[in-house]
Design a protein around this motif. Structure first.
Motif, PDB file in Angstrom:
ATOM      1  N   GLY A  16       1.021  -1.248  -0.124  1.00 43.76           N
ATOM      2  CA  GLY A  16      -0.469  -0.667  -0.372  1.00 43.76           C
ATOM      3  C   GLY A  16       0.913   1.219  -0.359  1.00 43.76           C
ATOM      4  O   GLY A  16       0.201   1.898  -0.298  1.00 43.76           O
ATOM      5  N   ILE A  20       1.101   3.833  -2.820  1.00 41.65           N
ATOM      6  CA  ILE A  20       0.948   5.949  -2.621  1.00 41.65           C
ATOM      7  C   ILE A  20       2.385   6.447  -3.220  1.00 41.65           C
ATOM      8  O   ILE A  20       1.834   7.318  -4.014  1.00 41.65           O
ATOM      9  N   HIS A  39      -3.814   6.412  -9.003  1.00 44.14           N
ATOM     10  CA  HIS A  39      -4.357   6.546  -7.426  1.00 44.14           C
ATOM     11  C   HIS A  39      -6.054   5.859  -8.360  1.00 44.14           C
ATOM     12  O   HIS A  39      -5.834   4.734  -6.564  1.00 44.14           O
ATOM     13  N   TYR A  42      -4.089   1.847  -6.509  1.00 46.73           N
ATOM     14  CA  TYR A  42      -4.614   2.048  -5.350  1.00 46.73           C
ATOM     15  C   TYR A  42      -6.225   1.922  -4.254  1.00 46.73           C
ATOM     16  O   TYR A  42      -5.785   1.133  -3.230  1.00 46.73           O
ATOM     17  N   VAL A  43      -6.753   2.776  -4.852  1.00 45.81           N
ATOM     18  CA  VAL A  43      -8.252   2.620  -4.480  1.00 45.81           C
ATOM     19  C   VAL A  43      -8.420   1.297  -4.586  1.00 45.81           C
ATOM     20  O   VAL A  43      -9.395   1.382  -3.511  1.00 45.81           O
ATOM     21  N   LEU A  46      -7.240  -0.656  -2.009  1.00 49.34           N
ATOM     22  CA  LEU A  46      -7.641  -0.472  -0.622  1.00 49.34           C
ATOM     23  C   LEU A  46      -9.079  -1.081  -0.232  1.00 49.34           C
ATOM     24  O   LEU A  46      -9.044  -1.731   0.505  1.00 49.34           O
ATOM     25  N   ASP A  57     -11.747   1.300   4.174  1.00 51.90           N
ATOM     26  CA  ASP A  57     -10.549   2.240   4.065  1.00 51.90           C
ATOM     27  C   ASP A  57      -9.780   2.813   4.857  1.00 51.90           C
ATOM     28  O   ASP A  57      -8.618   3.281   4.384  1.00 51.90           O
ATOM     29  N   ARG A  58     -10.500   3.570   5.102  1.00 46.36           N
ATOM     30  CA  ARG A  58     -10.123   4.698   5.837  1.00 46.36           C
ATOM     31  C   ARG A  58      -8.625   4.680   6.718  1.00 46.36           C
ATOM     32  O   ARG A  58      -7.610   5.620   6.616  1.00 46.36           O
ATOM     33  N   ASP A  61      -5.736   3.687   4.486  1.00 43.89           N
ATOM     34  CA  ASP A  61      -5.597   4.733   3.622  1.00 43.89           C
ATOM     35  C   ASP A  61      -4.525   5.408   5.172  1.00 43.89           C
ATOM     36  O   ASP A  61      -2.702   5.393   4.889  1.00 43.89           O
TER      37      ASP A  61
END
Length: 76
Positions: A16, A20, A39, A42-43, A46, A57-58, A61
């Motif tokens: 992860g 980023i 991006h 990445y999402v 996640l 996910d928050r 992240d």
């Protein structure tokens, strides 16, 4: 947490953080298409990890970002 579970967790967190780093690099190069692609990747990562682990996910992240920042400090 077993040693194996910890190792898997560490690999996921590192992956992860690497994602980023990649989209941050595209942002700094002002490569909009590459940034958007990375991006989205990445999402999706996640979302996948959140679905498997049940962790929001928050929170993931934040964990990935913290590792990314730690890695940046090590590079100095």
């Amino acid at each position: 947490m077993s040693k194996e579970t910890f190792e898997i967790r560490d690999k996921v967190v590192e992956k992860g953080a690497e994602k980023i780093k990649r989209y941050e690099g595209a942002l700094l190069k002002r490569d909009k298409e590459e940034f958007n692609r990375l991006h989205e990747e990445y999402v999706a990562f996640l979302d996948q990890v959140a679905a498997v682990t049940g962790i929001r996910d928050r929170e993931l992240d934040r964990c990935f970002l913290n590792r990314h920042l730690e890695n940046l400090e090590k590079e100095k």
